[in-house]
Scaffold this active site. Structure first.
Site, PDB file in Angstrom:
ATOM      1  N   ARG A   6      22.590   7.084 -11.013  1.00 42.08           N
ATOM      2  CA  ARG A   6      23.395   8.231 -10.592  1.00 42.08           C
ATOM      3  C   ARG A   6      23.907   8.022  -9.190  1.00 42.08           C
ATOM      4  NH1 ARG A   6      19.786  13.032 -13.414  1.00 42.08           N
ATOM      5  NH2 ARG A   6      20.021  12.149 -15.495  1.00 42.08           N
ATOM      6  N   HIS A  36      22.237   8.868 -18.142  1.00 46.81           N
ATOM      7  CA  HIS A  36      21.054   9.338 -18.866  1.00 46.81           C
ATOM      8  C   HIS A  36      20.903   8.505 -20.134  1.00 46.81           C
ATOM      9  CE1 HIS A  36      23.855  12.651 -20.799  1.00 46.81           C
ATOM     10  NE2 HIS A  36      24.410  11.477 -20.780  1.00 46.81           N
ATOM     11  N   TRP A  45      26.160  15.107 -13.726  1.00 41.07           N
ATOM     12  CA  TRP A  45      25.774  13.705 -13.554  1.00 41.07           C
ATOM     13  C   TRP A  45      26.791  12.994 -12.674  1.00 41.07           C
ATOM     14  CZ3 TRP A  45      25.835  16.245 -18.288  1.00 41.07           C
ATOM     15  CH2 TRP A  45      24.567  16.485 -18.858  1.00 41.07           C
ATOM     16  N   VAL A  76      22.951  20.118 -26.685  1.00 40.03           N
ATOM     17  CA  VAL A  76      21.902  20.848 -27.412  1.00 40.03           C
ATOM     18  C   VAL A  76      22.224  22.345 -27.412  1.00 40.03           C
ATOM     19  CG1 VAL A  76      19.997  19.225 -27.058  1.00 40.03           C
ATOM     20  CG2 VAL A  76      20.506  20.930 -25.307  1.00 40.03           C
ATOM     21  N   ALA A 130      16.066  17.146 -29.391  1.00 38.99           N
ATOM     22  CA  ALA A 130      16.152  15.991 -28.481  1.00 38.99           C
ATOM     23  C   ALA A 130      15.522  16.384 -27.160  1.00 38.99           C
ATOM     24  CB  ALA A 130      17.606  15.573 -28.277  1.00 38.99           C
ATOM     25  N   GLN A 145      14.112   6.987 -17.756  1.00 33.98           N
ATOM     26  CA  GLN A 145      13.980   8.140 -18.659  1.00 33.98           C
ATOM     27  C   GLN A 145      13.425   7.692 -20.001  1.00 33.98           C
ATOM     28  OE1 GLN A 145      17.733  10.129 -19.320  1.00 33.98           O
ATOM     29  NE2 GLN A 145      17.384  11.545 -17.615  1.00 33.98           N
TER      30      GLN A 145
HETATM   31  N1  PHE Z   1      20.010  13.790 -20.733  1.00 29.87           N
HETATM   32  C1  PHE Z   1      19.542  14.967 -20.012  1.00 29.87           C
HETATM   33  C2  PHE Z   1      19.486  14.630 -18.528  1.00 29.87           C
HETATM   34  O1  PHE Z   1      19.469  13.502 -18.173  1.00 29.87           O
HETATM   35  C3  PHE Z   1      18.174  15.400 -20.489  1.00 29.87           C
HETATM   36  C4  PHE Z   1      18.168  15.900 -21.914  1.00 29.87           C
HETATM   37  C5  PHE Z   1      17.994  15.042 -22.958  1.00 29.87           C
HETATM   38  C6  PHE Z   1      18.316  17.245 -22.186  1.00 29.87           C
HETATM   39  C7  PHE Z   1      17.966  15.501 -24.269  1.00 29.87           C
HETATM   40  C8  PHE Z   1      18.302  17.720 -23.473  1.00 29.87           C
HETATM   41  C9  PHE Z   1      18.123  16.842 -24.502  1.00 29.87           C
HETATM   42  O2  PHE Z   1      19.473  15.470 -17.677  1.00 29.87           O
END
Ligand code: PHE
Length: 338
Positions: A200, A174, A155, A257, A299, A214
């Site tokens: 970003r 995010h 990111w 995760v 998630a 998102q």
């Molecule tokens: N936050 C991650 C992204 O922006 C996406 C994501 C969210 C992945 C939740 C796994 C679980 O790329």
């Protein structure tokens, strides 16, 4: 010039020319041509003195009458033209009550966001929102992305310049920080989505914008497995794109995760990634003060622009924020109640 002019013939020619003059400019040309200082009738009047003395009075009187008659005809022609113009104007009934034409239209991203939100609500999710300006610790550290972790490079970040030497702030990259914030305040069972704008530090091209929307999803309860993740997300994607849609899960990596995955859908022959997801990392559940042997969950994070591009057949993400009215007008009348 000793012949008397044929005044009747002159009058006929003059009147015909006047009748043919269709606007004020043509009428003015006619006036100059006939009644002006060098006009035809003026010439005739001047010629009167060259006539034999005995004819002068009659011809002179006739020419003067003709001059008056043509002056009058000129005035009438102007008035007639003015009236014709006023008649055209009368086609608009100014006494009718005003009708306000519809102004503006919902932005395609707003339409898509509402539609996605409605779909999740139908599936039993709560909706919360979080701050766009976020603390570094929520955006990164507590999601298991410490400052020296190479995953930070996933990111590119827009930092907030801050004079005070307090905790560092940024524009959230995010919506995942809301996983942590929500877990601080709520007990399981948790089933929530977080719509929001993310930022970003990114080179903009047809598939990347520096600002994007998102939906974060977080589900925590007893006994949840990867099967629940799959079932939930497949169901969501089917509600969005129709029950015929083909889906594919593949391994992916996100520090918060374990295991992590991406979900792709089959779209016009290609596999297109629509979201990142995974089982919430055991450490994040423990960090929230929960027993990770009892509570598990999943998630996910979905890009709204990507969904809107698929639904509307938009091939360049930059179109959404370029503020070209011709593009935005295309969505007039759609309210997202799909
Ligand atoms: N936050 C991650 C992204 O922006 C996406 C994501 C969210 C992945 C939740 C796994 C679980 O790329």
């Amino acid at each position: 010039m000793s012949d008397a002019p044929d005044l009747d013939a002159l009058e006929e020619t003059a009147r015909a020319a006047l009748a043919a003059a269709g606007d004020a400019a043509a009428v003015e040309d006619w006036r100059v041509g006939w009644l002006g200082r060098k006009g035809r009738l003026t010439g005739v009047l001047r010629g009167v003195r060259e006539l034999p003395a005995e004819r002068r009075p009659a011809v002179g009187a006739g020419a003067n009458r003709l001059k008056l008659a043509l002056q009058e005809a000129h005035g009438e022609r102007l008035a007639a033209l003015r009236e014709a113009r006023a008649d055209e104007g009368a086609a608009i009934d100014v006494t009718l009550p005003g009708r306000q034409p519809p102004q503006g239209t919902l932005h395609p991203i707003t339409i898509t966001r509402r539609m996605m939100e409605r779909t999740f609500r139908d599936m039993g999710f709560d909706v919360v929102e979080g701050p766009d300006v976020e603390l570094e610790t929520y955006n990164f550290d507590r999601l298991r992305i410490p400052a020296d972790h190479p995953a930070r490079e996933m990111w590119d970040t827009i930092w907030i310049a801050d004079e005070d030497a307090g905790p560092r702030k940024l524009l959230r990259t995010h919506t995942s920080p809301m996983q942590i914030r929500y877990l601080e305040r709520r007990e399981p069972p948790i089933r929530v989505i977080v719509p929001g704008t993310c930022y970003r530090y990114e080179a903009v091209d047809a598939t990347h914008e520096w600002m994007l929307s998102q939906f974060e999803g977080l589900v925590i309860d007893e006994g949840l497995s990867f099967a629940h993740l799959k079932g939930t997300l497949e169901s969501f994607v089917q509600r969005l794109f129709g029950s015929e849609i083909e889906t594919r899960f593949r391994c992916d990596y996100f520090p918060f995760v374990e295991p992590g995955a991406e979900l792709a859908i089959r779209w016009q022959g290609d596999w297109l990634e629509v979201l990142g997801c995974g089982m919430v990392h055991r450490e994040i559940i423990e960090q929230a003060g929960l027993d990770s042997r009892r509570y598990t969950g999943f998630a996910f994070g979905i890009g709204v622009e990507r969904v809107a591009m698929l639904r509307y057949g938009v091939t360049d993400i930059r179109a959404f924020y370029a503020n070209d009215l011709r593009f935005l007008e295309r969505f007039r009348g759609s309210d997202g109640s799909a």
